[in-house]
Scaffold this motif. Structure first.
Motif, mmCIF file in Angstrom:
data_model
loop_
_atom_site.group_PDB
_atom_site.id
_atom_site.type_symbol
_atom_site.label_atom_id
_atom_site.label_comp_id
_atom_site.label_asym_id
_atom_site.label_seq_id
_atom_site.Cartn_x
_atom_site.Cartn_y
_atom_site.Cartn_z
ATOM 1 N N UNK A 1 2.843 -5.375 12.707
ATOM 2 C CA UNK A 1 2.040 -5.501 11.494
ATOM 3 C C UNK A 1 0.764 -4.677 11.586
ATOM 4 N N UNK A 2 0.098 -4.741 12.721
ATOM 5 C CA UNK A 2 -1.160 -3.999 12.874
ATOM 6 C C UNK A 2 -0.962 -2.506 12.640
ATOM 7 N N UNK A 3 0.087 -1.962 13.231
ATOM 8 C CA UNK A 3 0.370 -0.529 13.083
ATOM 9 C C UNK A 3 0.699 -0.196 11.624
ATOM 10 N N UNK A 4 1.520 -1.003 10.989
ATOM 11 C CA UNK A 4 1.907 -0.753 9.601
ATOM 12 C C UNK A 4 0.697 -0.780 8.663
ATOM 13 N N UNK A 5 -0.192 -1.746 8.867
ATOM 14 C CA UNK A 5 -1.384 -1.839 8.022
ATOM 15 C C UNK A 5 -2.303 -0.652 8.264
ATOM 16 N N UNK A 6 -2.474 -0.295 9.534
ATOM 17 C CA UNK A 6 -3.317 0.855 9.866
ATOM 18 C C UNK A 6 -2.765 2.135 9.240
ATOM 19 N N UNK A 7 -1.462 2.372 9.391
ATOM 20 C CA UNK A 7 -0.852 3.577 8.825
ATOM 21 C C UNK A 7 -0.927 3.573 7.300
ATOM 22 N N UNK A 8 -0.703 2.425 6.689
ATOM 23 C CA UNK A 8 -0.810 2.326 5.231
ATOM 24 C C UNK A 8 -2.209 2.632 4.741
ATOM 25 N N UNK A 9 -3.206 2.121 5.449
ATOM 26 C CA UNK A 9 -4.600 2.372 5.079
ATOM 27 C C UNK A 9 -4.951 3.848 5.265
ATOM 28 N N UNK A 10 -4.447 4.456 6.333
ATOM 29 C CA UNK A 10 -4.703 5.878 6.561
ATOM 30 C C UNK A 10 -4.057 6.738 5.473
ATOM 31 N N UNK A 11 -2.830 6.408 5.107
ATOM 32 C CA UNK A 11 -2.151 7.138 4.028
ATOM 33 C C UNK A 11 -2.920 7.010 2.717
ATOM 34 N N UNK A 12 -3.358 5.798 2.416
ATOM 35 C CA UNK A 12 -4.104 5.563 1.177
ATOM 36 C C UNK A 12 -5.427 6.329 1.185
ATOM 37 N N UNK A 13 -6.110 6.345 2.314
ATOM 38 C CA UNK A 13 -7.384 7.067 2.408
ATOM 39 C C UNK A 13 -7.173 8.563 2.162
ATOM 40 N N UNK A 14 -6.107 9.119 2.732
ATOM 41 C CA UNK A 14 -5.806 10.543 2.490
ATOM 42 C C UNK A 14 -5.522 10.795 1.014
ATOM 43 N N UNK A 15 -4.760 9.916 0.405
ATOM 44 C CA UNK A 15 -4.453 10.039 -1.022
ATOM 45 C C UNK A 15 -5.727 9.999 -1.858
ATOM 46 N N UNK A 16 -6.579 9.029 -1.593
ATOM 47 C CA UNK A 16 -7.824 8.856 -2.352
ATOM 48 C C UNK A 16 -8.701 10.093 -2.214
ATOM 49 N N UNK A 17 -8.838 10.583 -0.996
ATOM 50 C CA UNK A 17 -9.677 11.761 -0.767
ATOM 51 C C UNK A 17 -9.080 13.003 -1.405
ATOM 52 N N UNK A 18 -7.771 13.140 -1.334
ATOM 53 C CA UNK A 18 -7.103 14.290 -1.932
ATOM 54 C C UNK A 18 -7.302 14.294 -3.438
ATOM 55 N N UNK A 19 -7.153 13.149 -4.047
ATOM 56 C CA UNK A 19 -7.323 13.047 -5.507
ATOM 57 C C UNK A 19 -8.776 13.296 -5.905
ATOM 58 N N UNK A 20 -9.691 12.977 -5.004
ATOM 59 C CA UNK A 20 -11.112 13.195 -5.296
ATOM 60 C C UNK A 20 -11.539 14.632 -4.964
ATOM 61 N N UNK A 21 -10.590 15.426 -4.443
ATOM 62 C CA UNK A 21 -10.900 16.814 -4.104
ATOM 63 C C UNK A 21 -11.575 16.967 -2.766
ATOM 64 N N UNK A 22 -11.503 15.929 -1.939
ATOM 65 C CA UNK A 22 -12.119 15.990 -0.611
ATOM 66 C C UNK A 22 -11.031 16.122 0.432
ATOM 67 N N UNK A 23 -11.344 16.803 1.512
ATOM 68 C CA UNK A 23 -10.435 16.872 2.663
ATOM 69 C C UNK A 23 -11.217 16.474 3.890
ATOM 70 N N UNK A 24 -10.629 15.597 4.646
ATOM 71 C CA UNK A 24 -11.277 15.144 5.888
ATOM 72 C C UNK A 24 -10.215 14.741 6.875
#
Length: 86
Positions: A63-86
């Motif tokens: 569960x810990x790994x799945x939540x961490x990976x899901x949060x990382x994927x979501x953060x990339x999506x949010x930043x990409x949509x906002x025009x940011x790359x990190x």
């Protein structure tokens, strides 16, 4: 009529990991001011604290790994949509 709070809706959509929720995730994350993976993971854990329920929801043993990976994927999506790359 009572509506769910934006932070709860965001946590719910993050844990569900459905492609159809991507626009909602981006909009809700902007409204609550979150875009970092650690913050998104903490938000999920704030509303979904029961490990047994999380195992059922994410359908897995790590569960810990799945939540961490899901949060990382979501953060990339949010930043990409906002025009940011990190």
């Amino acid at each position: 009529m009572t509506y769910a709070a934006d932070d709860f809706l965001l946590a719910t959509k993050l844990i569900a990991q459905r492609a159809k929720d991507t626009d909602d995730i981006v909009a809700l994350a902007a409204r609550v001011g979150l875009c970092e993976a650690d913050d998104l993971e903490a938000l999920i854990r704030r509303f979904y604290a029961d490990e047994g329920a999380l195992e059922f929801i994410v359908d897995g043993n790590d569960v810990d790994r799945e939540i961490k990976l899901g949060a990382e994927d979501a953060a990339r999506l949010i930043k990409r949509r906002a025009g940011r790359t990190e």
